[in-house]
Write an enzyme that holds these catalytic residues in place. Structure first.
Site, PDB file in Angstrom:
ATOM      1  N   HIS A 270      30.781  12.202 -44.301  1.00  0.00           N
ATOM      2  CA  HIS A 270      31.347  11.291 -45.302  1.00  0.00           C
ATOM      3  C   HIS A 270      30.320  10.258 -45.749  1.00  0.00           C
ATOM      4  O   HIS A 270      30.681   9.221 -46.300  1.00  0.00           O
ATOM      5  CB  HIS A 270      32.594  10.600 -44.734  1.00  0.00           C
ATOM      6  CG  HIS A 270      33.706  11.572 -44.520  1.00  0.00           C
ATOM      7  ND1 HIS A 270      34.736  11.758 -45.418  1.00  0.00           N
ATOM      8  CD2 HIS A 270      33.909  12.472 -43.537  1.00  0.00           C
ATOM      9  CE1 HIS A 270      35.542  12.706 -44.977  1.00  0.00           C
ATOM     10  NE2 HIS A 270      35.062  13.160 -43.832  1.00  0.00           N
TER      11      HIS A 270
ATOM     12  N   LYS B 191       2.064  -5.368 -33.078  1.00  0.00           N
ATOM     13  CA  LYS B 191       2.325  -6.361 -32.021  1.00  0.00           C
ATOM     14  C   LYS B 191       1.259  -7.451 -32.071  1.00  0.00           C
ATOM     15  O   LYS B 191       1.553  -8.641 -31.962  1.00  0.00           O
ATOM     16  CB  LYS B 191       2.260  -5.698 -30.638  1.00  0.00           C
ATOM     17  CG  LYS B 191       3.417  -4.814 -30.275  1.00  0.00           C
ATOM     18  CD  LYS B 191       3.294  -4.457 -28.786  1.00  0.00           C
ATOM     19  CE  LYS B 191       3.909  -3.128 -28.463  1.00  0.00           C
ATOM     20  NZ  LYS B 191       3.554  -2.612 -27.150  1.00  0.00           N
TER      21      LYS B 191
ATOM     22  N   LYS C 251       8.369  -1.456 -17.640  1.00  0.00           N
ATOM     23  CA  LYS C 251       7.277  -0.874 -16.860  1.00  0.00           C
ATOM     24  C   LYS C 251       6.193  -1.924 -16.612  1.00  0.00           C
ATOM     25  O   LYS C 251       5.754  -2.141 -15.496  1.00  0.00           O
ATOM     26  CB  LYS C 251       6.734   0.323 -17.651  1.00  0.00           C
ATOM     27  CG  LYS C 251       5.682   1.133 -16.977  1.00  0.00           C
ATOM     28  CD  LYS C 251       5.431   2.395 -17.810  1.00  0.00           C
ATOM     29  CE  LYS C 251       4.129   3.053 -17.457  1.00  0.00           C
ATOM     30  NZ  LYS C 251       3.874   4.252 -18.262  1.00  0.00           N
TER      31      LYS C 251
ATOM     32  N   GLU D 254       7.544   8.989 -31.817  1.00  0.00           N
ATOM     33  CA  GLU D 254       6.475   8.228 -31.166  1.00  0.00           C
ATOM     34  C   GLU D 254       5.493   9.201 -30.507  1.00  0.00           C
ATOM     35  O   GLU D 254       4.327   8.882 -30.314  1.00  0.00           O
ATOM     36  CB  GLU D 254       7.049   7.250 -30.136  1.00  0.00           C
ATOM     37  CG  GLU D 254       6.086   6.138 -29.770  1.00  0.00           C
ATOM     38  CD  GLU D 254       6.733   4.970 -29.045  1.00  0.00           C
ATOM     39  OE1 GLU D 254       6.563   3.822 -29.482  1.00  0.00           O
ATOM     40  OE2 GLU D 254       7.416   5.201 -28.032  1.00  0.00           O
TER      41      GLU D 254
ATOM     42  N   GLU E 231       9.738  -8.822 -26.028  1.00  0.00           N
ATOM     43  CA  GLU E 231      11.183  -8.818 -26.271  1.00  0.00           C
ATOM     44  C   GLU E 231      11.955  -8.895 -24.959  1.00  0.00           C
ATOM     45  O   GLU E 231      12.887  -9.698 -24.798  1.00  0.00           O
ATOM     46  CB  GLU E 231      11.600  -7.525 -27.006  1.00  0.00           C
ATOM     47  CG  GLU E 231      11.045  -7.384 -28.413  1.00  0.00           C
ATOM     48  CD  GLU E 231       9.669  -6.728 -28.464  1.00  0.00           C
ATOM     49  OE1 GLU E 231       8.952  -6.717 -27.436  1.00  0.00           O
ATOM     50  OE2 GLU E 231       9.308  -6.232 -29.545  1.00  0.00           O
TER      51      GLU E 231
ATOM     52  N   GLY F 174       6.997   5.684 -21.255  1.00  0.00           N
ATOM     53  CA  GLY F 174       8.271   4.993 -21.500  1.00  0.00           C
ATOM     54  C   GLY F 174       9.341   5.909 -22.063  1.00  0.00           C
ATOM     55  O   GLY F 174      10.475   5.940 -21.582  1.00  0.00           O
ATOM     56  N   ARG F 175       8.996   6.675 -23.085  1.00  0.00           N
ATOM     57  CA  ARG F 175      10.015   7.501 -23.740  1.00  0.00           C
ATOM     58  C   ARG F 175      10.356   8.756 -22.940  1.00  0.00           C
ATOM     59  O   ARG F 175      11.197   9.548 -23.365  1.00  0.00           O
ATOM     60  CB  ARG F 175       9.567   7.849 -25.164  1.00  0.00           C
ATOM     61  CG  ARG F 175       8.220   8.536 -25.257  1.00  0.00           C
ATOM     62  CD  ARG F 175       7.726   8.598 -26.702  1.00  0.00           C
ATOM     63  NE  ARG F 175       6.350   9.066 -26.804  1.00  0.00           N
ATOM     64  CZ  ARG F 175       5.280   8.303 -26.678  1.00  0.00           C
ATOM     65  NH1 ARG F 175       5.415   7.011 -26.408  1.00  0.00           N
ATOM     66  NH2 ARG F 175       4.066   8.811 -26.806  1.00  0.00           N
TER      67      ARG F 175
HETATM   68  C1  G6Q Z   1       7.443   4.444 -24.989  1.00  0.00           C
HETATM   69  C2  G6Q Z   1       6.697   3.258 -25.326  1.00  0.00           C
HETATM   70  C3  G6Q Z   1       7.527   2.012 -25.491  1.00  0.00           C
HETATM   71  C4  G6Q Z   1       7.864   1.287 -24.203  1.00  0.00           C
HETATM   72  C5  G6Q Z   1       8.367  -0.108 -24.559  1.00  0.00           C
HETATM   73  C6  G6Q Z   1       8.792  -0.904 -23.354  1.00  0.00           C
HETATM   74  O1  G6Q Z   1       6.969   5.508 -24.742  1.00  0.00           O
HETATM   75  O2  G6Q Z   1       5.674   3.108 -24.422  1.00  0.00           O
HETATM   76  O3  G6Q Z   1       8.715   2.251 -26.196  1.00  0.00           O
HETATM   77  O4  G6Q Z   1       8.814   1.999 -23.469  1.00  0.00           O
HETATM   78  O5  G6Q Z   1       7.364  -0.788 -25.252  1.00  0.00           O
HETATM   79  O6  G6Q Z   1       7.716  -1.087 -22.487  1.00  0.00           O
HETATM   80  P1  G6Q Z   1       7.942  -1.730 -21.080  1.00  0.00           P
HETATM   81  O7  G6Q Z   1       8.801  -0.815 -20.268  1.00  0.00           O
HETATM   82  O8  G6Q Z   1       6.574  -1.907 -20.462  1.00  0.00           O
HETATM   83  O9  G6Q Z   1       8.616  -3.048 -21.285  1.00  0.00           O
END
Ligand code: G6Q
Length: 542
Positions: free
Chosen positions: A388, A508, A208, A357, A214, A271-272
């Site tokens: 198991h 972070k 986003k 989250e 990462e 994001g989630r």
């Molecule tokens: C989800 C969080 C988080 C996010 C990641 C990736 O609700 O906001 O998991 O999706 O940090 O973020 P970007 O899409 O900005 O790379």
């Protein structure tokens, strides 16, 4: 939102008393009193059958939970979300993942602008790209067709795509291979790069912000690998092998990606909550745009159900309220998610982020202590594998762990008696978790006296059985939306904001401040002594 503290509501006092009486009863006894519980506590909608009969509830408890929902203004809060009000107060944003699945003819104004045409414009462009790649019209830098899709993203830009790909593999094309890279650990991308030919690969950089450490490191390593594999330098190669899912056009273009191949979404999609936005591009590559639309239709059908069904028939409301009863009133800390369907193997991991989250918060929207326990720990593994492994603790450990058992009527892979055996395991486990085995039952079965204590199963583990006919795109959409709205219901009752995630920020920041010290000899005075020692150890051993 009703500003009264949760614990000061009338319904809360009533529920506290009920927790000491009904909540303290054994599920076995609840069934002894009323064998018709399955009829009373099972609800079906949008192809999902939600059976709450093995929970420590009675109709009195459920009525009190409805009163609590009303006192906390659940219906008003739900309507505010769907209307695009800025209910994510700490980020001053609307929360409109439900808009992503609106049909083309719908309208929805967000801050004075109809967003539905924008959403469908992106979906249409995604579909064009998918058709172009799947048909072989889109080729890589050397003219080779694309055979592999690699989604690079993390958190919300990874867990949904991975889960959906696994869940819908039965519907996926065999002409493309799929990989998902998320971890900043170089091993993740390195192992994928060993397995693919970059010249036949399309990398989706899903971020986003397009600034997540990462994802950007992995994208850069993928770009390096592509450039190294080119037979001769080609300034346009990155544009032929990379597309972006992002809201940040400048950064996308700086990376070398043609912004015509950037698929956007909006700040009102967390994001989630984004697997049904352009973040689902890899899903669309796998299952095609028609099946992706069915996935969205499943989400939408659950949205409509959540918006309109009365409390007593409303699946997300019932699941949310009973989950809250378990967590905040009965003190049950964790829920095991146990899908009896191999295709749902990443569903527990997906739910971990969605739920933890979102509701792993301890202050209300206005910064006051919630005053009760909130977000449960969700975790799990597919059905019989878990049996198991960790089910021993579920059955006889000292903690009470609730369970969501997911059962599917029809397998996509009809192979002898496999599926009947799988379902018998699901139902057998649900039985033992809820009812256990008493000393009397064991004695009646002539279990040797010295083994009775060892074989006694306390049971009384609150267990929800969620049954669907089959795992298809529509059902998956409905299932995910069920949990999304369950999270929302609980957030409203607790008075918290499920849509921010401040808790992940400080770690972070710390990582960023530590990084330069790992590779230098600089003084470590600014750090606590434990971090100092760890850094010294790493410097010596790296
Ligand atoms: C989800 C969080 C988080 C996010 C990641 C990736 O609700 O906001 O998991 O999706 O940090 O973020 P970007 O899409 O900005 O790379």
């Amino acid at each position: 939102m009703n500003a009264t503290a949760l614990t000061a509501t009338k319904a809360w006092s009533r529920l506290e008393l009920l927790a000491q009486t009904i909540g303290a009863q054994h599920i076995r006894d609840l069934f002894n009193v009323d064998a018709h519980r399955p009829a009373a506590f099972t609800c079906e909608a949008v192809g999902i059958r939600l059976d709450l009969s093995r929970q420590r509830i009675t109709s009195t408890v459920v009525e009190a939970l409805y009163d609590l929902a009303n006192e906390r203004g659940l219906a008003e809060a739900r309507d505010a979300m769907f209307a695009g009000e800025h209910i994510n107060n700490t980020e001053n944003r609307a929360v409109l993942h439900a808009a992503l699945r609106l049909p083309r003819h719908a309208t929805l104004e967000v801050d004075g602008h109809d967003v539905v045409p924008d959403i469908h414009e992106v979906l249409d462009r995604m579909a064009e790209l998918v058709t172009s790649v799947r048909s072989g019209a889109w080729t890589g830098a050397t003219g080779a067709p694309i055979r592999t899709i690699v989604n690079i993203g993390i958190g919300g830009s990874d867990l949904g795509p991975v889960m959906a790909y696994e869940a819908l593999r039965h519907y996926a094309t065999h002409d493309l291979n799929f990989h998902f890279v998320s971890n900043v650990d170089g091993t993740d991308i390195a192992e994928v790069l060993k397995a693919i030919d970059p010249l036949e690969t399309l990398f989706i950089v899903a971020s986003k912000t397009f600034s997540t450490q990462e994802t950007m490191m992995n994208a850069q390593s993928a770009r390096d690998a592509l450039l190294a594999s080119l037979p001769s330098p080609d300034a346009g190669a990155v544009a032929k092998h990379f597309v972006a899912v992002s809201t940040n056009a400048q950064r996308v273009s700086d990376f070398g990606i043609d912004t015509n191949n950037m698929f956007g979404f909006w700040d009102w999609v967390g994001g989630r909550y984004s697997m049904d936005s352009a973040i689902g591009l890899s899903t669309m590559f796998a299952i095609g745009s028609d099946a992706f639309r069915m996935l969205l239709d499943g989400f939408h059908a659950m949205d409509e159900h959540f918006k309109s069904a009365p409390l007593a028939e409303n699946l997300p409301v019932l699941m949310g309220l009973v989950g809250l009863w378990n967590r905040s009133l009965l003190g049950i800390e964790t829920v095991a998610v146990l899908p009896y369907d191999q295709y749902l193997k990443r569903f527990p991991a997906y739910l971990q982020q969605l739920i933890m989250e979102s509701n792993g918060k301890s202050v209300t929207k206005d910064g006051q202590s919630v005053g009760v326990h909130t977000g449960a720990v969700y975790w799990g593994e597919p059905g019989t594998n878990g049996q198991h492994s960790f089910y021993q603790l579920l059955h006889q450990g000292t903690s009470t762990i609730a369970a969501d058992v997911l059962v599917v009527a029809q397998s996509h892979n009809k192979l002898g008696a496999h599926h009947d055996v799988l379902v018998s395991n699901a139902l057998g486990q649900a039985n033992v978790l809820a009812f256990g085995r008493s000393v009397e039952q064991l004695v009646a079965h002539n279990v040797p006296a010295e083994l009775v204590a060892h074989k006694t199963m306390p049971g009384n583990r609150p267990t929800t059985v969620i049954a669907v006919k089959t795992v298809d795109p529509f059902t998956l959409g409905a299932l995910v939306a069920l949990y999304e709205h369950m999270v929302f219901v609980q957030g409203v009752i607790w008075g918290i904001n499920p849509f921010d995630q401040w808790g992940v920020e400080l770690g972070k920041e710390m990582a960023t401040s530590i990084a330069p010290f790992l590779t230098s000899d600089d003084e470590l005075d600014g750090f606590d002594t434990a971090t100092q020692e760890s850094i010294r150890w790493y410097r010596k051993n790296r």
